[in-house]
Design a protein around this motif. Structure first.
Motif, short mmCIF file in Angstrom:
data_model
loop_
_atom_site.label_atom_id
_atom_site.label_comp_id
_atom_site.label_asym_id
_atom_site.label_seq_id
_atom_site.Cartn_x
_atom_site.Cartn_y
_atom_site.Cartn_z
N ASP A 286 1.51 -3.38 42.30
CA ASP A 286 1.40 -1.86 42.22
C ASP A 286 2.88 -1.56 42.68
O ASP A 286 3.68 -2.22 43.13
CB ASP A 286 0.54 -1.38 43.50
N THR B 168 5.45 1.91 44.16
CA THR B 168 5.28 3.44 44.82
C THR B 168 6.74 3.75 45.07
O THR B 168 7.58 3.14 45.37
CB THR B 168 4.48 3.41 45.99
N GLN C 91 6.72 6.75 47.18
CA GLN C 91 6.33 7.32 48.40
C GLN C 91 6.54 6.61 49.61
O GLN C 91 5.62 6.20 50.10
CB GLN C 91 4.94 8.06 48.33
N VAL D 261 3.46 4.22 52.35
CA VAL D 261 3.26 2.95 51.97
C VAL D 261 2.20 2.35 52.90
O VAL D 261 1.08 1.60 52.53
CB VAL D 261 4.55 1.95 52.15
N ASP E 110 -1.20 3.92 52.58
CA ASP E 110 -1.72 3.40 50.93
C ASP E 110 -2.11 2.08 50.65
O ASP E 110 -2.84 2.28 49.83
CB ASP E 110 -0.76 4.15 49.80
N TYR E 111 -1.51 1.20 51.36
CA TYR E 111 -1.61 -0.15 51.14
C TYR E 111 -1.83 -0.86 52.12
O TYR E 111 -1.35 -0.75 53.18
CB TYR E 111 -0.59 -0.80 50.29
N LYS F 33 6.50 11.85 41.63
CA LYS F 33 5.84 10.97 42.16
C LYS F 33 5.15 9.71 41.53
O LYS F 33 4.59 9.83 40.40
CB LYS F 33 4.65 11.71 42.99
N SER G 42 2.78 6.42 42.26
CA SER G 42 1.95 5.57 43.39
C SER G 42 0.79 5.08 42.52
O SER G 42 -0.16 5.66 42.04
CB SER G 42 1.62 6.34 44.65
N ARG H 76 -2.41 2.12 41.97
CA ARG H 76 -3.59 1.37 42.76
C ARG H 76 -4.20 0.14 42.04
O ARG H 76 -4.87 0.63 41.24
CB ARG H 76 -4.51 2.28 43.27
#
Length: 243
Positions: free
Chosen positions: A58, A60, A62, A66, A69-70, A236, A238, A240
């Motif tokens: 993945d 990102t 952002q 972090v 989100d992860y 942006k 990001s 998943r």
């Protein structure tokens, strides 16, 4: 030793707006990689390369999201791009390290997807028995091969530093089977002496070498802190596959 010349000259990075990248089925045992960077086009290409190589990857840009989100426990390799502010890198390194002591942290050498993906290979798949060195003065890759091996030497270099989307290109310098012993592959003149990198693969192992330093005009672009807004806004990104 005979040297194969150009196999191809690759294309530069492409632009991107808001990005959604379709996932591919991953082996649950594959290393899980998170790349924290800035450039949408670089992130888009590097996640494609990593997933294509079998990683659960993945990306990102952002930075402040972090940890939300992860799942830090699910990250095997954490990669930082060069334009991530130093305090942001230090904070994420510490926080993720507290939750996952086995995470491997890789500092990206340059915003070139092929180089970043090779750095992940080098960090996860071992260095093997072959000895691979780069002689900066002679601009030559020297290999000591304990057995016959398939070898590729690919050069990457920047063509544009214009933020937020740097451009790069690549050229295959050598690709073929080499017999056991000491071998040399010289870099051709088309590979510049500044902001260039070489990825050497011996079988399934990868090594990455810097051919020339990054210009100071570029290093001065790096934000000094998370509050430093010297660079333009970016779209942006990001993705998943794990959380």
């Amino acid at each position: 030793m005979g040297v194969v010349c150009v196999s191809y000259v690759g294309g530069a990075n492409v632009g991107a707006t808001n990005i959604m990248i379709s996932g591919v089925q991953m082996n649950d045992e594959a290393a899980r990689v998170l790349v924290v960077g800035r450039s949408p086009s670089v992130l888009e290409e590097v996640v494609g390369r990593l997933r294509g190589a079998g990683y659960r990857a993945d990306v990102t840009n952002q930075f402040g999201e972090v940890l939300e989100d992860y799942d830090a426990d699910g990250i095997d390799v954490l990669v930082f791009g060069g334009m991530v502010p130093p305090d942001t890198k230090e904070f994420l390194r510490e926080e993720i390290g507290k939750r996952n002591t086995s995470v491997t942290v890789v500092q990206g050498m340059v915003g070139i997807p092929g180089v970043l993906a090779a750095q992940v290979d080098a960090a996860t798949r071992g260095s093997g028995a072959a000895v691979v060195e780069y002689d900066e003065e002679e601009r030559t890759i020297r290999l000591e091969l304990p057995e016959d091996a398939w070898v590729t030497v690919e050069a990457f270099w920047m063509t544009s530093w214009t933020p937020p989307e740097p451009g790069s290109t690549s050229s295959m310098v050598f690709e073929g089977e080499l017999a056991a012993g000491t071998r040399e592959v010289a870099l051709p003149d088309r590979v510049p002496g500044e902001a260039a990198f070489v990825v050497v693969r011996v079988g399934g192992d990868a090594r990455v070498f810097a051919v020339g330093s990054i210009p100071q005009a570029v290093t001065r672009m790096v934000p000094k802190s998370a509050a430093d807004q010297r660079l333009p806004e970016v779209a942006k990104v990001s993705t998943r596959t794990f959380s």
